[in-house]
Design an enzyme around this catalytic site. Structure first.
Site, PDB file in Angstrom:
ATOM      1  N   LYS A  68      62.833  -9.361  12.147  1.00 25.32           N
ATOM      2  CA  LYS A  68      61.804  -9.176  11.123  1.00 25.32           C
ATOM      3  C   LYS A  68      60.399  -9.224  11.722  1.00 25.32           C
ATOM      4  O   LYS A  68      59.578  -8.340  11.449  1.00 25.32           O
ATOM      5  CB  LYS A  68      61.941 -10.250  10.014  1.00 25.32           C
ATOM      6  CG  LYS A  68      63.291 -10.180   9.301  1.00 25.32           C
ATOM      7  CD  LYS A  68      63.405 -11.239   8.228  1.00 25.32           C
ATOM      8  CE  LYS A  68      63.388 -12.638   8.775  1.00 25.32           C
ATOM      9  NZ  LYS A  68      64.534 -12.940   9.661  1.00 25.32           N
ATOM     10  N   THR A  69      60.140 -10.237  12.537  1.00 25.85           N
ATOM     11  CA  THR A  69      58.823 -10.334  13.166  1.00 25.85           C
ATOM     12  C   THR A  69      58.592  -9.132  14.081  1.00 25.85           C
ATOM     13  O   THR A  69      57.516  -8.527  14.082  1.00 25.85           O
ATOM     14  CB  THR A  69      58.710 -11.649  13.968  1.00 25.85           C
ATOM     15  OG1 THR A  69      58.879 -12.739  13.063  1.00 25.85           O
ATOM     16  CG2 THR A  69      57.366 -11.768  14.657  1.00 25.85           C
ATOM     17  N   THR A 119      63.927 -15.116   4.925  1.00 25.00           N
ATOM     18  CA  THR A 119      65.363 -15.249   5.146  1.00 25.00           C
ATOM     19  C   THR A 119      66.070 -15.401   3.804  1.00 25.00           C
ATOM     20  O   THR A 119      67.289 -15.406   3.738  1.00 25.00           O
ATOM     21  CB  THR A 119      65.664 -16.500   5.996  1.00 25.00           C
ATOM     22  OG1 THR A 119      64.951 -17.602   5.439  1.00 25.00           O
ATOM     23  CG2 THR A 119      65.232 -16.305   7.435  1.00 25.00           C
ATOM     24  N   ASP A 152      54.987 -14.410   7.188  1.00 23.43           N
ATOM     25  CA  ASP A 152      56.343 -14.861   7.492  1.00 23.43           C
ATOM     26  C   ASP A 152      56.742 -15.918   6.468  1.00 23.43           C
ATOM     27  O   ASP A 152      55.869 -16.605   5.930  1.00 23.43           O
ATOM     28  CB  ASP A 152      56.345 -15.465   8.902  1.00 23.43           C
ATOM     29  CG  ASP A 152      57.693 -15.316   9.592  1.00 23.43           C
ATOM     30  OD1 ASP A 152      58.646 -14.839   8.944  1.00 23.43           O
ATOM     31  OD2 ASP A 152      57.791 -15.674  10.770  1.00 23.43           O
ATOM     32  N   ARG A 183      68.473 -12.143  18.849  1.00 19.68           N
ATOM     33  CA  ARG A 183      67.824 -13.300  19.482  1.00 19.68           C
ATOM     34  C   ARG A 183      68.856 -14.108  20.261  1.00 19.68           C
ATOM     35  O   ARG A 183      68.591 -14.572  21.366  1.00 19.68           O
ATOM     36  CB  ARG A 183      67.143 -14.195  18.443  1.00 19.68           C
ATOM     37  CG  ARG A 183      66.582 -15.473  19.104  1.00 19.68           C
ATOM     38  CD  ARG A 183      65.907 -16.402  18.122  1.00 19.68           C
ATOM     39  NE  ARG A 183      64.670 -15.842  17.626  1.00 19.68           N
ATOM     40  CZ  ARG A 183      64.273 -15.918  16.370  1.00 19.68           C
ATOM     41  NH1 ARG A 183      65.029 -16.538  15.481  1.00 19.68           N
ATOM     42  NH2 ARG A 183      63.133 -15.390  15.994  1.00 19.68           N
TER      43      ARG A 183
HETATM   44  N1  ATP Z   1      66.603  -4.261  16.873  1.00 26.58           N
HETATM   45  C1  ATP Z   1      66.302  -4.959  17.963  1.00 26.58           C
HETATM   46  N2  ATP Z   1      66.378  -4.386  19.172  1.00 26.58           N
HETATM   47  C2  ATP Z   1      66.115  -5.098  20.285  1.00 26.58           C
HETATM   48  N3  ATP Z   1      65.736  -6.388  20.288  1.00 26.58           N
HETATM   49  C3  ATP Z   1      65.619  -6.999  19.114  1.00 26.58           C
HETATM   50  C4  ATP Z   1      65.900  -6.326  17.891  1.00 26.58           C
HETATM   51  N4  ATP Z   1      65.707  -7.180  16.876  1.00 26.58           N
HETATM   52  C5  ATP Z   1      65.346  -8.355  17.426  1.00 26.58           C
HETATM   53  N5  ATP Z   1      65.293  -8.253  18.769  1.00 26.58           N
HETATM   54  C6  ATP Z   1      64.986  -9.333  19.689  1.00 26.58           C
HETATM   55  O1  ATP Z   1      65.349 -10.558  19.072  1.00 26.58           O
HETATM   56  C7  ATP Z   1      64.302 -11.499  19.119  1.00 26.58           C
HETATM   57  C8  ATP Z   1      64.127 -12.105  17.755  1.00 26.58           C
HETATM   58  O2  ATP Z   1      63.583 -11.158  16.867  1.00 26.58           O
HETATM   59  P1  ATP Z   1      62.515 -11.575  15.746  1.00 26.58           P
HETATM   60  O3  ATP Z   1      61.646 -12.681  16.250  1.00 26.58           O
HETATM   61  O4  ATP Z   1      61.841 -10.340  15.316  1.00 26.58           O
HETATM   62  O5  ATP Z   1      63.471 -12.105  14.608  1.00 26.58           O
HETATM   63  P2  ATP Z   1      63.091 -12.600  13.137  1.00 26.58           P
HETATM   64  O6  ATP Z   1      63.950 -11.820  12.194  1.00 26.58           O
HETATM   65  O7  ATP Z   1      61.627 -12.546  12.935  1.00 26.58           O
HETATM   66  O8  ATP Z   1      63.598 -14.096  13.150  1.00 26.58           O
HETATM   67  P3  ATP Z   1      63.067 -15.354  12.275  1.00 26.58           P
HETATM   68  O9  ATP Z   1      63.618 -15.210  10.900  1.00 26.58           O
HETATM   69  O10 ATP Z   1      63.669 -16.527  12.985  1.00 26.58           O
HETATM   70  O11 ATP Z   1      61.575 -15.348  12.346  1.00 26.58           O
HETATM   71  C9  ATP Z   1      63.072 -10.780  19.638  1.00 26.58           C
HETATM   72  O12 ATP Z   1      62.643 -11.397  20.820  1.00 26.58           O
HETATM   73  C10 ATP Z   1      63.499  -9.378  19.980  1.00 26.58           C
HETATM   74  O13 ATP Z   1      63.335  -9.167  21.348  1.00 26.58           O
HETATM   75 MG    MG Z   2      60.246 -14.090  12.736  1.00 25.03          MG
END
Ligand code: ATP
Ligand code: MG
Length: 358
Positions: A77-78, A171, A122, A230
């Site tokens: 998401k981030t 989430t 977020d 992740r």
């Molecule tokens: N589609 C994707 N392709 C490649 N790498 C990804 C992908 N999605 C996420 N990642 C990797 O996974 C890691 C976590 O992603 P991210 O921080 O965006 O998750 P999030 O959904 O924001 O999690 P949270 O809910 O904990 O904040 C990042 O470092 C990124 O490198």
């Molecule tokens: Mg995030």
């Protein structure tokens, strides 16, 4: 990039953030983030839909519609929010729901946005009610009422905002009040990733980390990554450490990955210590349930939210645990996975752990 004073992560509940991630890991995680939609692996539907939203906005020379991204932790998401800003060629401001406790905090952020800027909020479901109400108006009319003074003498001064794109991440989409949810022009729900997609993530990350990995090594890590990039990246880094020390930086193949993940207590199905603790308590202490979430959380010494948001989605998806109105229940597969014997069918007796179970 333009960080809010609170920084990117401080507002996240530390227990929901990967506790094994140290400073170096976080820096690496940032370095591994895909920078544009092209590089973003998987999530075909969300990616295609978002691509249309962004292209159309660009073609109109307009600011993109507000976007809500929902999905389990670590699914991207981030990362997507940063990609949205990058694709729009816009700066991004990052903050989070818990950091905005007063409407004034939000007003300060909103009134300092530039035209077209992406505001990433977020954990948007954890924002305070007054801030939420201010956000409704800002999203719809690009206007906020700033309250000056206190008590009967207080006056509301309307303030025009430049058009901006709100990207909300949560989430728990179900916790968002419908008026807020409805104000997003586009909602993307992120799914867990297929093993083949995680293999692509792992190969990409290995390249960026300058680590040599074979197809079978990547498959081994992908299969234990709980559908989450992740986790795939984190396991890759730990396997890399192992390979560096034990094989003098040799190529990561299936055997190396296997041996390394054994050391880190990630089992063949990808369950980690917390998952196994939750399942173990459910089976051994509560005879397989049903048991309430809070009781289960206390039994494993974790917060309710940690069990519910970190361990359970994966256990449910793996068919090891079911959420029922009466509480959490283990499935037959859970007993088998932990090598325990389920209670006898129809005897009505609480389950006994198998004599020789682990
Ligand atoms: N589609 C994707 N392709 C490649 N790498 C990804 C992908 N999605 C996420 N990642 C990797 O996974 C890691 C976590 O992603 P991210 O921080 O965006 O998750 P999030 O959904 O924001 O999690 P949270 O809910 O904990 O904040 C990042 O470092 C990124 O490198
Ligand atoms: Mg995030």
């Amino acid at each position: 990039m333009n960080w809010d004073e609170t920084g990117p992560d401080t507002a996240a509940d530390p227990r929901l953030v990967d506790s094994s991630a140290d400073g170096e890991d976080q820096a690496v995680e940032a370095a591994l983030r895909p920078k544009d939609l092209e590089e973003f692996v998987g999530q075909e539907k969300v990616r295609e839909q978002l691509d249309l939203v962004l292209r159309a906005a660009r073609a109109r020379g307009a600011t993109a519609d507000h976007v809500l991204l929902s999905g389990a932790p670590g699914l991207g998401k981030t990362t997507l929010s940063m990609i949205i800003a990058a694709e729009m060629g816009a700066p991004i401001r990052i903050t989070s729901g818990p950091a905005i406790q007063h409407a004034g905090d939000l007003a300060a952020i909103l009134s300092s946005l530039q035209e077209g800027e992406v505001l990433f909020l977020d954990e948007i479901h954890r924002m305070s009610r007054p801030a939420e109400e201010m956000l409704y108006m800002a999203m719809e009319d690009f206007r906020v009422d700033v309250i000056v003074g206190k008590g009967p003498g207080a006056t509301a001064i309307p303030l025009e905002l430049p058009p901006f794109t709100l990207v909300g991440a949560t989430t728990r989409a179900g916790l968002l009040p419908p008026p807020l949810r409805d104000r997003f022009g586009f909602t993307g729900h992120m799914e867990f990733y297929e093993p083949s997609e995680l293999e692509r993530v792992i190969h990409r990350s290995a390249r960026l980390l300058d680590v040599e990995i074979g197809a079978d090594g990547a498959a081994e890590i992908a299969g234990r990554s709980r559908g989450t990039p992740r986790i795939a990246n984190r396991l890759l880094r730990r396997v890399r450490d192992y390979a560096q020390v034990k094989t003098d930086g040799g190529i990561i193949d299936k055997d190396v990955a296997n041996a390394a993940l054994k050391v880190y207590e990630v089992d063949p199905r990808g369950l980690d210590r917390l998952d196994r603790a939750v399942l173990g308590a459910l089976l051994k202490l509560f005879g397989g349930g049903p048991v309430g979430l809070s009781t289960l959380a206390v039994a494993v010494g974790e917060e309710r939210e940690t069990v519910e948001e970190v361990a359970e989605p994966f256990l449910v998806r793996e068919g090891l645990l079911a959420r029922t109105p009466r509480g959490r229940v283990a499935t037959p597969a859970a007993w088998a996975h932990l090598g325990l014997v389920p209670p006898q069918q129809g005897s009505g007796k609480a389950g006994q752990p198998g004599l020789f179970g682990t």
